[in-house]
Design a protein around this motif. Structure first.
Motif, PDB file in Angstrom:
ATOM      1  N   LEU A  32       0.046   3.195   4.332  1.00  0.00           N
ATOM      2  CA  LEU A  32      -1.073   2.558   3.646  1.00  0.00           C
ATOM      3  C   LEU A  32      -2.248   2.350   4.592  1.00  0.00           C
ATOM      4  O   LEU A  32      -3.407   2.547   4.208  1.00  0.00           O
ATOM      5  N   ARG A  33      -1.953   1.985   5.838  1.00  0.00           N
ATOM      6  CA  ARG A  33      -3.033   1.874   6.826  1.00  0.00           C
ATOM      7  C   ARG A  33      -3.740   3.217   7.010  1.00  0.00           C
ATOM      8  O   ARG A  33      -4.970   3.281   7.090  1.00  0.00           O
ATOM      9  N   ALA A  89      -3.995   5.534   4.834  1.00  0.00           N
ATOM     10  CA  ALA A  89      -4.788   5.788   3.629  1.00  0.00           C
ATOM     11  C   ALA A  89      -6.107   5.031   3.674  1.00  0.00           C
ATOM     12  O   ALA A  89      -7.154   5.555   3.276  1.00  0.00           O
ATOM     13  N   LEU A  90      -6.081   3.798   4.173  1.00  0.00           N
ATOM     14  CA  LEU A  90      -7.320   3.028   4.320  1.00  0.00           C
ATOM     15  C   LEU A  90      -8.255   3.733   5.293  1.00  0.00           C
ATOM     16  O   LEU A  90      -9.470   3.808   5.079  1.00  0.00           O
ATOM     17  N   ASP A  91      -7.695   4.248   6.388  1.00  0.00           N
ATOM     18  CA  ASP A  91      -8.489   5.002   7.359  1.00  0.00           C
ATOM     19  C   ASP A  91      -9.161   6.204   6.710  1.00  0.00           C
ATOM     20  O   ASP A  91     -10.322   6.520   6.995  1.00  0.00           O
ATOM     21  N   THR A  92      -8.429   6.885   5.828  1.00  0.00           N
ATOM     22  CA  THR A  92      -8.970   8.065   5.152  1.00  0.00           C
ATOM     23  C   THR A  92     -10.167   7.701   4.291  1.00  0.00           C
ATOM     24  O   THR A  92     -11.187   8.401   4.290  1.00  0.00           O
ATOM     25  N   VAL A  93     -10.066   6.589   3.562  1.00  0.00           N
ATOM     26  CA  VAL A  93     -11.185   6.138   2.733  1.00  0.00           C
ATOM     27  C   VAL A  93     -12.376   5.766   3.600  1.00  0.00           C
ATOM     28  O   VAL A  93     -13.524   6.149   3.315  1.00  0.00           O
ATOM     29  N   ILE A  94     -12.124   5.051   4.672  1.00  0.00           N
ATOM     30  CA  ILE A  94     -13.211   4.639   5.574  1.00  0.00           C
ATOM     31  C   ILE A  94     -13.927   5.848   6.151  1.00  0.00           C
ATOM     32  O   ILE A  94     -15.162   5.918   6.166  1.00  0.00           O
ATOM     33  N   GLN A  95     -13.163   6.822   6.616  1.00  0.00           N
ATOM     34  CA  GLN A  95     -13.767   8.004   7.228  1.00  0.00           C
ATOM     35  C   GLN A  95     -14.549   8.829   6.218  1.00  0.00           C
ATOM     36  O   GLN A  95     -15.611   9.371   6.522  1.00  0.00           O
ATOM     37  N   ALA A  96     -14.025   8.934   4.999  1.00  0.00           N
ATOM     38  CA  ALA A  96     -14.722   9.702   3.968  1.00  0.00           C
ATOM     39  C   ALA A  96     -16.060   9.068   3.629  1.00  0.00           C
ATOM     40  O   ALA A  96     -17.079   9.759   3.497  1.00  0.00           O
ATOM     41  N   ALA A 102     -12.027   5.911 -10.210  1.00  0.00           N
ATOM     42  CA  ALA A 102     -10.657   6.411 -10.080  1.00  0.00           C
ATOM     43  C   ALA A 102      -9.825   5.578  -9.121  1.00  0.00           C
ATOM     44  O   ALA A 102      -8.607   5.450  -9.293  1.00  0.00           O
ATOM     45  N   VAL A 103     -10.463   4.991  -8.113  1.00  0.00           N
ATOM     46  CA  VAL A 103      -9.684   4.343  -7.053  1.00  0.00           C
ATOM     47  C   VAL A 103      -9.561   2.832  -7.193  1.00  0.00           C
ATOM     48  O   VAL A 103      -8.568   2.245  -6.755  1.00  0.00           O
ATOM     49  N   VAL A 104     -10.552   2.183  -7.808  1.00  0.00           N
ATOM     50  CA  VAL A 104     -10.554   0.717  -7.802  1.00  0.00           C
ATOM     51  C   VAL A 104      -9.355   0.104  -8.528  1.00  0.00           C
ATOM     52  O   VAL A 104      -8.842  -0.939  -8.073  1.00  0.00           O
ATOM     53  N   PRO A 105      -8.812   0.693  -9.600  1.00  0.00           N
ATOM     54  CA  PRO A 105      -7.634   0.052 -10.215  1.00  0.00           C
ATOM     55  C   PRO A 105      -6.435  -0.044  -9.280  1.00  0.00           C
ATOM     56  O   PRO A 105      -5.668  -1.020  -9.340  1.00  0.00           O
ATOM     57  N   PHE A 106      -6.272   0.930  -8.417  1.00  0.00           N
ATOM     58  CA  PHE A 106      -5.135   0.936  -7.488  1.00  0.00           C
ATOM     59  C   PHE A 106      -5.363  -0.020  -6.326  1.00  0.00           C
ATOM     60  O   PHE A 106      -4.449  -0.743  -5.910  1.00  0.00           O
ATOM     61  N   ILE A 107      -6.579  -0.039  -5.787  1.00  0.00           N
ATOM     62  CA  ILE A 107      -6.880  -0.964  -4.692  1.00  0.00           C
ATOM     63  C   ILE A 107      -6.713  -2.403  -5.162  1.00  0.00           C
ATOM     64  O   ILE A 107      -6.125  -3.236  -4.464  1.00  0.00           O
ATOM     65  N   ALA A 108      -7.211  -2.699  -6.356  1.00  0.00           N
ATOM     66  CA  ALA A 108      -7.140  -4.061  -6.874  1.00  0.00           C
ATOM     67  C   ALA A 108      -5.698  -4.510  -7.077  1.00  0.00           C
ATOM     68  O   ALA A 108      -5.333  -5.650  -6.741  1.00  0.00           O
ATOM     69  N   ARG A 109      -4.868  -3.637  -7.616  1.00  0.00           N
ATOM     70  CA  ARG A 109      -3.458  -3.997  -7.822  1.00  0.00           C
ATOM     71  C   ARG A 109      -2.730  -4.141  -6.497  1.00  0.00           C
ATOM     72  O   ARG A 109      -1.880  -5.031  -6.352  1.00  0.00           O
ATOM     73  N   ALA A 110      -3.039  -3.300  -5.551  1.00  0.00           N
ATOM     74  CA  ALA A 110      -2.401  -3.421  -4.244  1.00  0.00           C
ATOM     75  C   ALA A 110      -2.738  -4.756  -3.606  1.00  0.00           C
ATOM     76  O   ALA A 110      -1.859  -5.479  -3.122  1.00  0.00           O
ATOM     77  N   GLU A 111      -4.015  -5.126  -3.607  1.00  0.00           N
ATOM     78  CA  GLU A 111      -4.418  -6.401  -3.018  1.00  0.00           C
ATOM     79  C   GLU A 111      -3.720  -7.567  -3.714  1.00  0.00           C
ATOM     80  O   GLU A 111      -3.182  -8.477  -3.069  1.00  0.00           O
ATOM     81  N   LEU A 112      -3.697  -7.545  -5.038  1.00  0.00           N
ATOM     82  CA  LEU A 112      -3.117  -8.641  -5.809  1.00  0.00           C
ATOM     83  C   LEU A 112      -1.612  -8.769  -5.596  1.00  0.00           C
ATOM     84  O   LEU A 112      -1.107  -9.845  -5.261  1.00  0.00           O
ATOM     85  N   ALA A 135       1.492   5.898  -0.857  1.00  0.00           N
ATOM     86  CA  ALA A 135       1.801   4.756  -0.004  1.00  0.00           C
ATOM     87  C   ALA A 135       1.929   3.484  -0.826  1.00  0.00           C
ATOM     88  O   ALA A 135       2.809   2.644  -0.578  1.00  0.00           O
ATOM     89  N   TYR A 136       1.076   3.328  -1.816  1.00  0.00           N
ATOM     90  CA  TYR A 136       1.101   2.203  -2.743  1.00  0.00           C
ATOM     91  C   TYR A 136       2.447   2.142  -3.466  1.00  0.00           C
ATOM     92  O   TYR A 136       3.096   1.101  -3.538  1.00  0.00           O
ATOM     93  N   ILE A 137       2.899   3.282  -3.975  1.00  0.00           N
ATOM     94  CA  ILE A 137       4.187   3.347  -4.681  1.00  0.00           C
ATOM     95  C   ILE A 137       5.340   3.062  -3.729  1.00  0.00           C
ATOM     96  O   ILE A 137       6.273   2.314  -4.056  1.00  0.00           O
ATOM     97  N   ALA A 138       5.268   3.636  -2.531  1.00  0.00           N
ATOM     98  CA  ALA A 138       6.354   3.455  -1.556  1.00  0.00           C
ATOM     99  C   ALA A 138       6.534   2.000  -1.159  1.00  0.00           C
ATOM    100  O   ALA A 138       7.662   1.526  -0.993  1.00  0.00           O
ATOM    101  N   LEU A 139       5.436   1.265  -1.014  1.00  0.00           N
ATOM    102  CA  LEU A 139       5.528  -0.126  -0.583  1.00  0.00           C
ATOM    103  C   LEU A 139       5.799  -1.068  -1.751  1.00  0.00           C
ATOM    104  O   LEU A 139       6.700  -1.915  -1.693  1.00  0.00           O
ATOM    105  N   LEU A 140       5.044  -0.922  -2.837  1.00  0.00           N
ATOM    106  CA  LEU A 140       5.167  -1.874  -3.936  1.00  0.00           C
ATOM    107  C   LEU A 140       6.443  -1.681  -4.752  1.00  0.00           C
ATOM    108  O   LEU A 140       7.082  -2.665  -5.130  1.00  0.00           O
TER     109      LEU A 140
END
Length: 239
Positions: free
Chosen positions: A136-137, A139-146, A166-176, A120-125
């Motif tokens: 992407l929404r 995907a956020l739901d998946t993280v929350i539920q896990a 493993a996940v924080v580099p992608f979340i940080a770049r997406a937010e930025l 989703a990150y690649i598709a949007l960015l």
């Protein structure tokens, strides 16, 4: 400990995984920045035939990073390194859970994130695809539920593990990059999207989790937002 040289790039989320691991274990290593738009001719034949970062040179003589020794073992792939590095320093971090079940859960968390958030990150960015925001929404739901299922401070444990690194580099770049509209999507599409998601109480657990991750010293020491935004602007200008 044999010598370690990491071939990396500030702009690459995969490379940051390895850098976070090295920071977490307090490793003494040489860091060599690879310009991904102009890679050295020697890099692929002497370090990583796939010509990607990260790659770790392990052992061999103490040589300059731009003169890699054939005697050192060259190991690529971020998830391989994310597990190898703490295994080289077993008493130095909590990255590898000692409980094999928790370790399995960490690997499953990474697999789920790799199959949902990253596409989703690649598709949007990088493509500006229609419908990418919904992916992407989800995907956020998946993280929350896990995390809700585990009920732990971090992804699968009360300690910071490979799952989180493993996940924080992608979340940080997406937010930025979404907030700065530095994506293939037409502005202000992505800045509006990220503002909406942050304002939605449904996603508060996700952003609370991200706040924990970006507060790690290992993340702060390996995070270069100026380099990331500059590269994004150059990429968009070229397109």
């Amino acid at each position: 400990m044999p010598q370690l040289t990491l071939y990396t790039a500030k702009v690459c989320p995969f490379a940051q995984r390895a850098e976070i691991a090295l920071a977490e274990v307090g490793a003494d290593f040489k860091r060599y920045e690879i310009d991904l738009s102009n890679k050295p001719e020697w890099y692929a034949p002497q370090v990583n035939p796939a010509s990607k970062v990260p790659a770790l040179a392990y052992g061999g003589p103490d040589v300059p990073p731009d003169e890699p020794s054939p005697e050192s073992i060259k190991i690529p792939e971020s998830l391989v390194l994310l597990q190898l590095i703490p295994e080289l320093f077993p008493e130095s971090s909590t990255l590898i859970p000692k409980d094999p079940i928790v370790l399995a859960k960490a690997r499953l968390f990474i697999e789920s994130f790799s199959n949902t958030f990253i596409p989703a990150y690649i598709a949007l960015l990088f493509r500006g695809e229609e419908g990418a925001e919904d992916k992407l929404r989800a995907a956020l739901d998946t993280v929350i539920q896990a995390r809700k299922l585990e009920g732990k401070k971090y992804a699968v444990s009360d300690e910071f593990t490979i799952a989180d690194a493993a996940v924080v580099p992608f979340i940080a770049r997406a937010e930025l990059l979404l907030a700065e509209d530095l994506t293939k999507a037409e502005a202000p599409r992505t800045s509006k999207f990220i503002a909406e998601v942050k304002a939605d109480a449904k996603y508060k657990p996700f952003w609370d989790y991200f706040d924990l991750l970006k507060d790690r010293e290992s993340f702060k020491a390996t995070w270069w937002p100026d380099a990331i935004t500059s590269a994004a602007r150059s990429r968009l200008a070229a397109q």
